[in-house]
Write a protein that holds these residues in place. Structure first.
Motif, PDB file in Angstrom:
ATOM      1  N   GLY A 115      37.404 -14.620  -1.074  1.00 53.43           N
ATOM      2  CA  GLY A 115      38.153 -15.394  -2.045  1.00 53.43           C
ATOM      3  C   GLY A 115      38.365 -14.666  -3.362  1.00 53.43           C
ATOM      4  N   LEU A 116      37.587 -13.607  -3.590  1.00 57.52           N
ATOM      5  CA  LEU A 116      37.749 -12.852  -4.834  1.00 57.52           C
ATOM      6  C   LEU A 116      39.127 -12.209  -4.948  1.00 57.52           C
ATOM      7  CD1 LEU A 116      34.280 -11.115  -5.280  1.00 57.52           C
ATOM      8  CD2 LEU A 116      35.312 -12.865  -6.749  1.00 57.52           C
ATOM      9  N   GLY A 117      39.679 -11.773  -3.816  1.00 63.58           N
ATOM     10  CA  GLY A 117      40.998 -11.117  -3.843  1.00 63.58           C
ATOM     11  C   GLY A 117      42.066 -12.013  -4.456  1.00 63.58           C
ATOM     12  N   PRO A 118      42.336 -13.173  -3.858  1.00 63.59           N
ATOM     13  CA  PRO A 118      43.359 -14.035  -4.457  1.00 63.59           C
ATOM     14  C   PRO A 118      42.978 -14.531  -5.850  1.00 63.59           C
ATOM     15  CG  PRO A 118      42.418 -15.075  -2.497  1.00 63.59           C
ATOM     16  CD  PRO A 118      41.853 -13.696  -2.586  1.00 63.59           C
ATOM     17  N   LEU A 119      41.690 -14.738  -6.099  1.00 64.93           N
ATOM     18  CA  LEU A 119      41.272 -15.204  -7.418  1.00 64.93           C
ATOM     19  C   LEU A 119      41.602 -14.161  -8.494  1.00 64.93           C
ATOM     20  CD1 LEU A 119      39.896 -17.304  -9.234  1.00 64.93           C
ATOM     21  CD2 LEU A 119      37.734 -16.147  -8.740  1.00 64.93           C
ATOM     22  N   VAL A 120      41.192 -12.938  -8.255  1.00 61.72           N
ATOM     23  CA  VAL A 120      41.449 -11.875  -9.237  1.00 61.72           C
ATOM     24  C   VAL A 120      42.956 -11.662  -9.406  1.00 61.72           C
ATOM     25  CG1 VAL A 120      41.184  -9.395  -9.698  1.00 61.72           C
ATOM     26  CG2 VAL A 120      39.217 -10.749  -8.934  1.00 61.72           C
ATOM     27  N   TYR A 121      43.681 -11.628  -8.293  1.00 59.12           N
ATOM     28  CA  TYR A 121      45.140 -11.489  -8.390  1.00 59.12           C
ATOM     29  C   TYR A 121      45.724 -12.632  -9.213  1.00 59.12           C
ATOM     30  CZ  TYR A 121      50.043 -11.915  -7.300  1.00 59.12           C
ATOM     31  OH  TYR A 121      51.399 -12.068  -7.417  1.00 59.12           O
ATOM     32  N   GLY A 122      45.307 -13.864  -8.914  1.00 59.26           N
ATOM     33  CA  GLY A 122      45.826 -15.023  -9.634  1.00 59.26           C
ATOM     34  C   GLY A 122      45.532 -14.970 -11.117  1.00 59.26           C
ATOM     35  N   LEU A 123      44.347 -14.489 -11.476  1.00 63.37           N
ATOM     36  CA  LEU A 123      43.999 -14.394 -12.895  1.00 63.37           C
ATOM     37  C   LEU A 123      44.777 -13.287 -13.604  1.00 63.37           C
ATOM     38  CD1 LEU A 123      40.159 -15.032 -12.733  1.00 63.37           C
ATOM     39  CD2 LEU A 123      41.918 -16.539 -13.692  1.00 63.37           C
ATOM     40  N   ILE A 124      44.999 -12.185 -12.917  1.00 60.01           N
ATOM     41  CA  ILE A 124      45.752 -11.088 -13.532  1.00 60.01           C
ATOM     42  C   ILE A 124      47.230 -11.458 -13.654  1.00 60.01           C
ATOM     43  CG2 ILE A 124      46.577  -8.711 -13.173  1.00 60.01           C
ATOM     44  CD1 ILE A 124      43.786  -8.145 -11.907  1.00 60.01           C
ATOM     45  N   ALA A 125      47.792 -11.997 -12.578  1.00 59.36           N
ATOM     46  CA  ALA A 125      49.221 -12.311 -12.558  1.00 59.36           C
ATOM     47  C   ALA A 125      49.527 -13.687 -13.153  1.00 59.36           C
ATOM     48  CB  ALA A 125      49.733 -12.256 -11.118  1.00 59.36           C
ATOM     49  N   LEU A 126      48.479 -14.420 -13.536  1.00 56.64           N
ATOM     50  CA  LEU A 126      48.626 -15.798 -14.012  1.00 56.64           C
ATOM     51  C   LEU A 126      49.401 -16.645 -12.995  1.00 56.64           C
ATOM     52  CD1 LEU A 126      49.281 -15.150 -17.810  1.00 56.64           C
ATOM     53  CD2 LEU A 126      47.181 -16.010 -16.731  1.00 56.64           C
ATOM     54  N   ASN A 127      48.987 -16.479 -11.732  1.00 55.54           N
ATOM     55  CA  ASN A 127      49.574 -17.224 -10.623  1.00 55.54           C
ATOM     56  C   ASN A 127      48.634 -18.387 -10.303  1.00 55.54           C
ATOM     57  OD1 ASN A 127      49.976 -18.122  -7.879  1.00 55.54           O
ATOM     58  ND2 ASN A 127      51.306 -16.333  -7.595  1.00 55.54           N
ATOM     59  N   PRO A 128      49.029 -19.620 -10.607  1.00 55.46           N
ATOM     60  CA  PRO A 128      48.116 -20.744 -10.412  1.00 55.46           C
ATOM     61  C   PRO A 128      47.743 -20.985  -8.954  1.00 55.46           C
ATOM     62  CG  PRO A 128      50.307 -21.544 -10.991  1.00 55.46           C
ATOM     63  CD  PRO A 128      50.324 -20.046 -11.141  1.00 55.46           C
ATOM     64  N   TRP A 129      48.673 -20.734  -8.029  1.00 56.49           N
ATOM     65  CA  TRP A 129      48.385 -20.997  -6.615  1.00 56.49           C
ATOM     66  C   TRP A 129      47.387 -19.989  -6.051  1.00 56.49           C
ATOM     67  CZ3 TRP A 129      49.318 -25.685  -5.785  1.00 56.49           C
ATOM     68  CH2 TRP A 129      50.393 -26.310  -6.405  1.00 56.49           C
ATOM     69  N   ALA A 130      47.538 -18.726  -6.403  1.00 62.48           N
ATOM     70  CA  ALA A 130      46.576 -17.714  -5.952  1.00 62.48           C
ATOM     71  C   ALA A 130      45.212 -17.973  -6.579  1.00 62.48           C
ATOM     72  CB  ALA A 130      47.071 -16.311  -6.307  1.00 62.48           C
ATOM     73  N   THR A 131      45.209 -18.370  -7.850  1.00 58.49           N
ATOM     74  CA  THR A 131      43.944 -18.671  -8.527  1.00 58.49           C
ATOM     75  C   THR A 131      43.242 -19.832  -7.841  1.00 58.49           C
ATOM     76  OG1 THR A 131      44.881 -17.908 -10.623  1.00 58.49           O
ATOM     77  CG2 THR A 131      42.900 -19.260 -10.754  1.00 58.49           C
ATOM     78  N   LEU A 132      43.984 -20.883  -7.566  1.00 64.05           N
ATOM     79  CA  LEU A 132      43.404 -22.052  -6.902  1.00 64.05           C
ATOM     80  C   LEU A 132      42.930 -21.709  -5.496  1.00 64.05           C
ATOM     81  CD1 LEU A 132      42.761 -25.040  -7.182  1.00 64.05           C
ATOM     82  CD2 LEU A 132      45.045 -25.539  -6.284  1.00 64.05           C
ATOM     83  N   LEU A 133      43.721 -20.945  -4.760  1.00 63.27           N
ATOM     84  CA  LEU A 133      43.325 -20.511  -3.418  1.00 63.27           C
ATOM     85  C   LEU A 133      42.014 -19.725  -3.487  1.00 63.27           C
ATOM     86  CD1 LEU A 133      43.821 -20.059  -0.369  1.00 63.27           C
ATOM     87  CD2 LEU A 133      45.133 -18.018  -1.009  1.00 63.27           C
ATOM     88  N   GLY A 134      41.923 -18.805  -4.429  1.00 69.46           N
ATOM     89  CA  GLY A 134      40.701 -18.014  -4.576  1.00 69.46           C
ATOM     90  C   GLY A 134      39.502 -18.879  -4.907  1.00 69.46           C
ATOM     91  N   LEU A 135      39.676 -19.826  -5.819  1.00 69.58           N
ATOM     92  CA  LEU A 135      38.572 -20.732  -6.168  1.00 69.58           C
ATOM     93  C   LEU A 135      38.095 -21.517  -4.952  1.00 69.58           C
ATOM     94  CD1 LEU A 135      39.374 -22.332  -9.638  1.00 69.58           C
ATOM     95  CD2 LEU A 135      37.293 -21.124  -8.966  1.00 69.58           C
TER      96      LEU A 135
END
Length: 177
Positions: A115-135
């Motif tokens: 889950g770290l992959g989508p979380l880190v991507y979401g935080l860097i890109a400010l992508n809420p869906w990737a961040t939520l998926l990672g969480l």
């Protein structure tokens, strides 16, 4: 390196801290730590550098949480037994554990790491869906991990989850050969 013991050392957990962390309120509020850190990091788009003290506060809450609540009077709850099971798991070289408990713990930890992959991507890109998926991908296996620690504790202590447990029962350690 044992990632589990490294995390325990980083948190500076002592016996008294583990007893307090067995409080169900501590266990359930513990699941707020990562979302608070993530929210603080994500908030940089709204509050700029004020996000830094928010991250610091969220990290402080992560450290304080296991120490913030009193020891429970009854260690029979799901959260308390999960905490006790985690203590046994951390000292797994001192106990005769069913290897399946160890395998499942490693698999669930591995799933959380994915889950770290989508979380880190979401935080860097400010992508809420990737961040939520990672969480979600990190937290759900962690909840399952705690549940497996309940099973582990029940297995090694020959107690029944859900029944009252006035003392934090831990199994007797194996005598080193």
């Amino acid at each position: 390196m044992d990632i589990y013991r490294a995390a325990e050392r980083l948190m500076g957990m002592r016996d008294a801290d583990w007893r307090r962390h067995a409080n169900p309120v501590s266990v359930w509020t513990r699941f707020s730590c990562l979302p608070l850190i993530v929210l603080a990091i994500y908030a940089r788009q709204w509050i700029g550098w004020w996000a830094v003290p928010c991250v610091v506060l969220a990290c402080f809450w992560t450290w304080v949480n296991p120490r913030a609540f009193p020891s429970p009077a009854d260690f029979g709850s799901w959260g308390a037994r999960g905490t006790l099971g985690e203590r046994v798991f951390l000292a797994r070289d001192q106990y005769d554990l069913n290897p399946q408990h160890i395998r499942v713990a490693h698999v669930l930890t591995g799933l959380s790491v994915l889950g770290l992959g989508p979380l880190v991507y979401g935080l860097i890109a400010l992508n809420p869906w990737a961040t939520l998926l990672g969480l979600v991908a990190i937290i759900l296996p962690k909840v399952w991990f705690v549940d497996r620690m309940v099973w582990l504790h029940a297995d090694v202590t020959h107690t029944i989850p859900g029944q009252a447990l006035p003392d934090p029962t831990l199994p007797h350690e194996r005598i080193p050969q």
